[in-house]
Design an enzyme around this catalytic site. Structure first.
Site, short mmCIF file in Angstrom:
data_model
loop_
_atom_site.label_atom_id
_atom_site.label_comp_id
_atom_site.label_asym_id
_atom_site.label_seq_id
_atom_site.Cartn_x
_atom_site.Cartn_y
_atom_site.Cartn_z
N HIS A 128 0.84 -1.20 0.00
CA HIS A 128 0.00 0.00 0.00
C HIS A 128 0.87 1.24 0.00
O HIS A 128 2.09 1.16 0.19
CB HIS A 128 -0.98 0.00 1.18
CG HIS A 128 -0.34 0.05 2.53
ND1 HIS A 128 0.45 -0.96 3.03
CD2 HIS A 128 -0.39 0.99 3.52
CE1 HIS A 128 0.85 -0.65 4.25
NE2 HIS A 128 0.37 0.53 4.56
N HIS B 16 1.40 3.83 1.95
CA HIS B 16 1.84 4.56 3.13
C HIS B 16 3.36 4.59 3.12
O HIS B 16 4.01 3.61 2.74
CB HIS B 16 1.31 3.91 4.41
CG HIS B 16 -0.11 4.30 4.71
ND1 HIS B 16 -0.90 3.62 5.62
CD2 HIS B 16 -0.88 5.32 4.24
CE1 HIS B 16 -2.09 4.20 5.70
NE2 HIS B 16 -2.10 5.22 4.86
N ASP C 140 5.86 4.30 5.11
CA ASP C 140 6.73 3.31 5.74
C ASP C 140 6.75 1.99 4.99
O ASP C 140 7.43 1.05 5.40
CB ASP C 140 6.35 3.10 7.21
CG ASP C 140 4.90 2.70 7.40
OD1 ASP C 140 4.04 3.17 6.64
OD2 ASP C 140 4.61 1.94 8.35
N HIS C 141 6.02 1.93 3.87
CA HIS C 141 6.01 0.71 3.07
C HIS C 141 6.53 0.94 1.64
O HIS C 141 6.75 -0.04 0.92
CB HIS C 141 4.60 0.12 3.02
CG HIS C 141 4.15 -0.40 4.35
ND1 HIS C 141 4.19 -1.73 4.68
CD2 HIS C 141 3.70 0.26 5.44
CE1 HIS C 141 3.76 -1.88 5.93
NE2 HIS C 141 3.46 -0.69 6.41
N HIS D 133 -7.36 -1.82 5.58
CA HIS D 133 -6.54 -0.78 6.19
C HIS D 133 -7.15 0.58 5.84
O HIS D 133 -8.22 0.64 5.22
CB HIS D 133 -5.09 -0.91 5.68
CG HIS D 133 -4.10 -0.11 6.46
ND1 HIS D 133 -4.14 0.00 7.83
CD2 HIS D 133 -3.02 0.63 6.06
CE1 HIS D 133 -3.14 0.75 8.24
NE2 HIS D 133 -2.46 1.15 7.18
N ASP E 127 -0.14 -4.17 6.80
CA ASP E 127 -1.07 -3.41 7.63
C ASP E 127 -2.52 -3.79 7.36
O ASP E 127 -3.02 -3.67 6.24
CB ASP E 127 -0.89 -1.92 7.35
CG ASP E 127 0.50 -1.43 7.70
OD1 ASP E 127 1.40 -2.28 7.86
OD2 ASP E 127 0.68 -0.21 7.83
N HIS F 282 5.65 -5.46 12.42
CA HIS F 282 5.03 -4.14 12.35
C HIS F 282 4.68 -3.63 13.76
O HIS F 282 3.61 -3.10 14.00
CB HIS F 282 3.79 -4.14 11.45
CG HIS F 282 3.44 -2.77 10.93
ND1 HIS F 282 2.53 -1.95 11.57
CD2 HIS F 282 3.87 -2.09 9.84
CE1 HIS F 282 2.42 -0.82 10.90
NE2 HIS F 282 3.22 -0.88 9.84
#
Length: 301
Positions: A60, A62, A64-65, A140, A210, A268
C-alpha cells in the site's frame, strides 16, 4: 524457501530498526516485498545482490512501506541496470514514482514496468512454471493487499536403483519424471510410483501487512507454511485498532489458528512497548508456533 526481514517496525525509523521490507527467496526467484526507508542499506548489509531483484511487491501507499522505492529505482539506474524491473502495487504507484523521476530528470535506462492493482478479490498477479503470486485483500485505511507466494509442484524424482534394475532406457526418463508409467519390452506396465519418489511438498508464504482483523483472508491463506501478519498492538491497546486499522498480536494468532498455518511471524510493532517478547507471549495464548520478526533475521521453510 527463505524469508529475510529487512525491516519490521511501524511508522518512523529508529537507529536500530527499519520500517517494512522483506526479501523472499523461492524457486530461484528473489522477490522484494515492500520497500520502506532504509531498504537499500539493509540489502547491502544482508549482502543481497541488487541485480537479483526483478519483481517488487508493494502492499500500500503509506510511506513506511514504499518511500524507499524511488531511491532504489534510481540506484538501479546508477548501477547500469539493463534488465526489466516489475513493480506491483496499488493504482497511483506509477504516478508517484514517475513524477519523481521526471522532476529529477532521472528516467531509467532500463524497462520499468508497473502492474497497478485495483481488485478487491484475490487475483493472480504473477505466474511462471515455478511460482505463483496472488493478492490477499486486506482492511486498512487505504487500499491494501497482502501477497501469497506459492511454489508449484516439482517433477517426480527418479528412483535410479529401480530404473537401473529394470533396465529402462534413459530416453524414457523425462517422461517418467512427469508422472507417466513405462511399458517394458515384454509388455509389462510399470506404474510410475514404483520407479519414482514423491517430490518435496510445495512451500508457501503469506505476507499480510497493515490490516485490521479480517477473517475473510483465512480461506485464501489456509495451510500456508509461513504467515507474516502485522501485530502493531497488544490487547491492552486494542481500542486503537478501530481508528488505525491495525491488529493485535492476539488477533494475528487467531487468524493463524483459523487458517491452520505452519508458523506465524509477527511484525510491524508499535515502538511504545519495552519488549517484543510481550507480542510472542500474547500470541501463544492462541497459537503455539509463533516467531518474532526482527531486522536481519531469516526464516526457512
Amino acid at each position: 524457501m527463505k524469508l529475510t526481514i529487512l525491516g519490521c517496525y511501524s511508522a518512523t525509523p529508529r537507529n536500530l530498526n527499519n520500517p517494512t521490507a522483506q526479501v523472499l527467496e523461492i524457486k530461484n526467484h528473489l522477490f522484494l516485498i515492500d520497500c520502506g526507508e532504509g531498504t537499500q542499506l539493509q540489502l547491502r548489509k544482508m549482502k543481497i545482490k541488487f541485480s537479483r531483484i526483478k519483481h517488487i511487491f508493494i502492499s500500500h501507499l503509506h510511506g513506511d512501506h514504499f518511500f524507499g522505492l524511488p531511491g532504489l529505482v534510481s540506484t538501479f539506474r546508477l548501477l547500469g541496470r539493463e534488465q526489466e524491473l516489475h513493480i506491483y502495487g496499488p493504482k497511483g504507484i506509477k504516478e508517484a514514482i514517475t513524477l519523481l523521476l521526471k522532476l529529477g530528470d532521472s528516467w531509467t535506462n532500463y524497462p520499468l514496468i508497473f502492474h497497478e492493482l485495483t481488485g478487491t478479490t484475490s487475483q493472480t498477479i504473477f505466474e511462471d512454471d515455478k511460482v505463483s503470486v496472488k493478492t490477499i485483500p486486506l482492511h486498512h485505511r487505504v487500499y491494501t493487499n497482502g501477497f501469497l507466494f506459492q511454489e508449484k509442484s516439482s517433477e517426480r524424482t527418479l528412483n535410479i536403483e529401480a530404473v537401473s534394475k529394470l533396465q529402462i532406457d534413459k530416453n524414457q526418463y523425462n517422461k517418467i519424471k512427469k508422472g507417466q508409467a513405462v511399458t517394458l519390452e515384454n509388455g509389462t506396465v510399470i506404474p510410475n510410483e514404483k520407479i519414482t519418489f514423491d517430490p518435496a511438498k510445495p512451500k508457501s508464504y503469506a505476507f499480510c501487512s497493515d490490516t485490521a482483523y479480517k477473517e475473510e483472508i483465512v480461506s485464501i491463506i489456509a495451510g500456508t507454511d509461513l504467515l507474516y501478519h502485522e501485530s502493531t498492538f497488544l490487547e491492552t491497546e486494542k481500542h486503537l485498532c478501530a481508528k488505525t486499522k491495525h491488529a493485535t498480536a492476539k488477533e494475528a494468532a487467531t487468524i493463524a489458528k483459523k487458517a491452520n498455518v505452519g508458523k506465524l511471524i509477527l511484525g510491524h510493532y508499535s515502538t511504545r512497548y519495552k519488549s517484543l517478547e510481550l507480542f510472542r507471549e500474547e500470541a501463544k495464548t492462541i497459537f503455539e508456533n509463533v516467531e518474532l520478526a526482527e531486522d536481519g533475521k531469516s526464516f526457512l521453510a
